[in-house]
Design a protein around this motif. Structure first.
Motif, short mmCIF file in Angstrom:
data_model
loop_
_atom_site.label_atom_id
_atom_site.label_comp_id
_atom_site.label_asym_id
_atom_site.label_seq_id
_atom_site.Cartn_x
_atom_site.Cartn_y
_atom_site.Cartn_z
N TRP A 126 0.80 -1.15 0.23
CA TRP A 126 0.14 -0.02 -0.13
C TRP A 126 0.83 1.33 -0.11
O TRP A 126 2.06 1.31 0.44
N CYS A 127 0.20 2.40 -0.52
CA CYS A 127 0.91 3.53 -0.60
C CYS A 127 -0.13 4.62 0.12
O CYS A 127 -1.30 4.34 0.16
N GLN A 128 0.28 5.82 0.29
CA GLN A 128 -0.41 6.80 0.88
C GLN A 128 -0.28 8.09 -0.10
O GLN A 128 0.81 8.81 -0.24
N LEU A 129 -1.57 8.45 -0.68
CA LEU A 129 -1.83 9.52 -1.81
C LEU A 129 -2.31 10.75 -1.15
O LEU A 129 -3.48 11.21 -1.29
N VAL A 160 2.24 13.67 -5.60
CA VAL A 160 3.45 13.73 -5.69
C VAL A 160 4.17 13.29 -4.41
O VAL A 160 3.64 13.40 -3.30
N TRP A 161 5.45 13.05 -4.29
CA TRP A 161 6.40 12.38 -3.14
C TRP A 161 5.66 11.05 -2.74
O TRP A 161 5.78 10.96 -1.50
N THR A 162 4.95 10.25 -3.63
CA THR A 162 4.22 9.30 -3.00
C THR A 162 5.38 8.23 -2.81
O THR A 162 5.69 7.32 -3.94
N THR A 163 5.63 7.63 -1.81
CA THR A 163 6.59 6.54 -1.55
C THR A 163 5.90 5.07 -1.70
O THR A 163 4.87 5.07 -1.47
N ALA A 201 2.01 5.85 -12.30
CA ALA A 201 2.97 6.35 -11.32
C ALA A 201 4.29 6.45 -11.82
O ALA A 201 4.68 5.57 -12.81
N ARG A 202 4.83 7.72 -11.93
CA ARG A 202 6.09 7.75 -12.67
C ARG A 202 7.38 8.08 -11.45
O ARG A 202 7.17 9.07 -10.95
N PRO A 203 8.17 7.17 -11.28
CA PRO A 203 9.40 7.21 -10.40
C PRO A 203 9.96 8.34 -10.50
O PRO A 203 10.50 8.74 -11.81
N LEU A 204 10.56 9.19 -9.40
CA LEU A 204 11.36 10.53 -9.37
C LEU A 204 12.67 10.05 -9.01
O LEU A 204 12.97 9.54 -8.16
N LYS A 205 13.66 10.65 -9.88
CA LYS A 205 15.01 9.88 -9.60
C LYS A 205 15.44 10.72 -8.27
O LYS A 205 15.35 11.86 -8.52
N GLN A 206 16.02 10.37 -7.43
CA GLN A 206 16.66 10.74 -6.27
C GLN A 206 18.23 11.22 -6.60
O GLN A 206 18.83 10.32 -7.29
N MET A 207 18.75 12.10 -5.76
CA MET A 207 20.23 12.16 -5.96
C MET A 207 21.12 11.21 -5.40
O MET A 207 22.25 11.16 -5.68
N GLY A 210 18.29 6.46 -5.97
CA GLY A 210 17.24 5.74 -5.90
C GLY A 210 15.95 6.41 -6.34
O GLY A 210 16.03 7.39 -7.02
N SER A 211 14.74 5.51 -6.47
CA SER A 211 13.73 6.16 -7.14
C SER A 211 12.44 5.65 -6.24
O SER A 211 11.53 5.02 -7.00
N ASP A 212 12.64 5.84 -5.10
CA ASP A 212 11.24 5.36 -3.79
C ASP A 212 9.98 6.25 -4.05
O ASP A 212 9.26 5.86 -3.90
N PHE A 213 10.41 7.51 -4.40
CA PHE A 213 9.34 8.44 -4.45
C PHE A 213 8.44 8.65 -5.92
O PHE A 213 9.40 8.23 -6.90
N ASN A 214 7.53 8.97 -6.18
CA ASN A 214 6.61 9.00 -7.32
C ASN A 214 5.61 10.42 -7.51
O ASN A 214 5.41 10.69 -6.52
N GLU A 215 5.44 10.52 -8.64
CA GLU A 215 4.53 11.42 -8.95
C GLU A 215 3.39 10.51 -9.58
O GLU A 215 3.60 9.75 -10.60
N VAL A 216 2.20 10.56 -9.12
CA VAL A 216 1.10 9.84 -9.56
C VAL A 216 0.07 10.54 -10.12
O VAL A 216 -0.42 11.60 -9.64
N PHE A 217 -0.45 10.18 -11.55
CA PHE A 217 -1.50 10.84 -12.28
C PHE A 217 -2.75 10.10 -12.12
O PHE A 217 -2.60 9.00 -12.47
N PHE A 218 -3.79 10.77 -12.18
CA PHE A 218 -5.12 10.03 -12.00
C PHE A 218 -5.82 10.81 -13.17
O PHE A 218 -6.36 12.09 -13.17
N THR A 219 -6.32 9.88 -14.01
CA THR A 219 -7.17 10.40 -15.24
C THR A 219 -8.42 9.76 -15.57
O THR A 219 -8.35 8.48 -15.98
N GLY A 220 -9.51 10.18 -15.10
CA GLY A 220 -10.66 9.47 -15.26
C GLY A 220 -10.88 8.03 -14.49
O GLY A 220 -11.50 7.23 -14.81
#
Length: 406
Positions: A126-129, A160-163, A201-207, A210-220
């Motif tokens: 599970w994740c927290q949005l 965004v920042w959804t682990t 869900a699009r992983p965000l590359k961290q410095m 790693g890529s634990d965080f994501n931006e998540v888009f909801f369309t319909g």
């Protein structure tokens, strides 16, 4: 404040230690190389199942929900002992620490039956949005909307920042269902299938790489009204359940985070023109400051544990601890990298043990945001602990659709 286990707690600790000595034997040493959560999914599921079979999951949860029905101290003792190993626990921390308690607090019996056991057994992640690009600290300012369509709700927006979003099966999402209501009163929370059409869900590359965080888009994205948590418009109240659990989860110092001993070991190895760095007065002062902060954090957390052991509710200790933990980690790691000069920023070689401090340096900035920013937590401490006047909130009673977007 009592630093000692009660006889019952000591007996439970001995039992946990004996079990971990065998069950977690493969996790005594850290992995040879950093392993991403994505790579570690099978091992994480395996460890969760092992714990579940032995009765070490859902320790404080009611037995009716598949838990053990034990006290918070039992859970704390288990986590203290488990932290001495390098078992993979991060994949399920958000789901079991924040999401599922929200489900069994506000969900229908059907939702509890469908989701709680599978999460506890490690079958589903599970994740927290919550956070959005224009609503980080101000959670009530979210713009992701859910519009009623018969027995469904249609969700559009961005988080965004959804682990762990890219690894998750389900998430809890807070949405705006009544834009004409004040911002805290027009929210509703749902369970959303992360594999549903329209979820990306699009992983965000961290410095850190790693890529634990994501931006998540909801369309319909369609969600059944049966997957609503709490009443329509009660999303803020439901969110507070999640946030309370989140601040308990992130308030303490991470189990394998470096401390003053790591800084001492590094300073003892580094040679300067004047001899070992640890012999320099300014270096010793910085180590002493880190030690004082570490001890203060430990004692503050002990105060909370002491309250729990007496059946009392902890006070504001977690807000105080989190402000100090994140700042101390960041300052200590920055000093360690400065002390190491160029070798502190290498990705291979360099000073022994520097990689742990590098990781702390890169993670600590995020820790000052996750689970409540420093500014939010200082407001909580000021208003609820010190009794200072609250901040002016001119938009508190204004309909959300009349608030000018930032």
């Amino acid at each position: 404040m009592d630093f000692n286990d009660t006889s019952g707690d000591a007996e439970y600790r001995d039992k946990v230690r004996a079990w971990l000595a065998t069950a977690a034997a493969d996790y005594r040493d850290p992995p040879a190389r950093p392993v991403s959560r994505g790579e570690n999914v099978p091992e994480s599921r395996k460890w969760q199942k092992v714990k579940h079979a032995a009765g070490y999951t859902g320790i404080t949860w009611p037995k009716a929900f598949g838990g053990q029905g034990l006290s918070p101290m039992h859970s704390i003792i288990f986590n203290q002992e488990q932290s001495k190993y390098h078992a993979p626990t991060e994949l399920f921390a958000i789901g079991l620490g924040m999401c599922i308690p929200t489900v069994f607090t506000h969900g229908s019996p059907a939702l509890i039956e469908r989701y709680v056991a599978k999460a506890l057994e490690g079958e589903e992640v599970w994740c927290q949005l919550f956070s959005e690009p224009s609503a980080g600290s101000d959670l009530a300012g979210i713009r992701t909307k859910a519009v009623r369509d018969g027995d469904d709700w249609v969700i559009d927006g961005q988080k965004v920042w959804t682990t762990n979003a890219h690894l998750s099966d389900f998430g809890i999402i807070v949405t705006r269902t009544d834009p004409s209501a004040p911002k805290h009163k027009g929210l509703t929370m749902f369970i959303v299938d992360m594999h549903a059409p329209g979820v990306e869900a699009r992983p965000l590359k961290q410095m850190s790489g790693g890529s634990d965080f994501n931006e998540v888009f909801f369309t319909g994205v369609r969600v059944s009204d049966s997957h609503r948590l709490g009443a329509v418009g009660d999303g803020w109240k439901v969110s507070l359940t999640t946030l309370m659990n989140e601040r308990l989860a992130v308030g303490g110092k991470p189990g394998h985070a470096p401390g003053y001993r790591d800084l001492m070991a590094l300073a003892a190895r580094i040679e300067t023109d004047m001899g070992p760095a640890i012999e320099a007065r300014d270096v010793r002062q910085r180590i002493a400051a880190t030690y004082i902060a570490d001890e203060g954090i430990k004692l503050t957390q002990m105060r909370a544990l002491s309250a729990l052991s007496k059946g009392e509710a902890p006070g504001p200790e977690q807000s105080i601890s989190k402000v100090v933990v994140a700042k101390t980690m960041q300052e200590m790691a920055a000093f360690a990298l400065d002390l190491s000069e160029a070798s502190g920023f290498t990705t291979a070689g360099g000073e022994p043990g520097i990689h742990k401090l590098q990781g702390s340096y890169m993670a600590s900035a995020g820790l000052r945001i996750a689970g409540g920013t420093d500014e939010i937590l200082r407001n909580i401490i000021a208003e609820r602990v010190l009794g200072l006047p609250g901040d002016m909130r001119p938009d508190k009673d204004t309909p959300f659709n009349e608030i000018r977007a930032a």
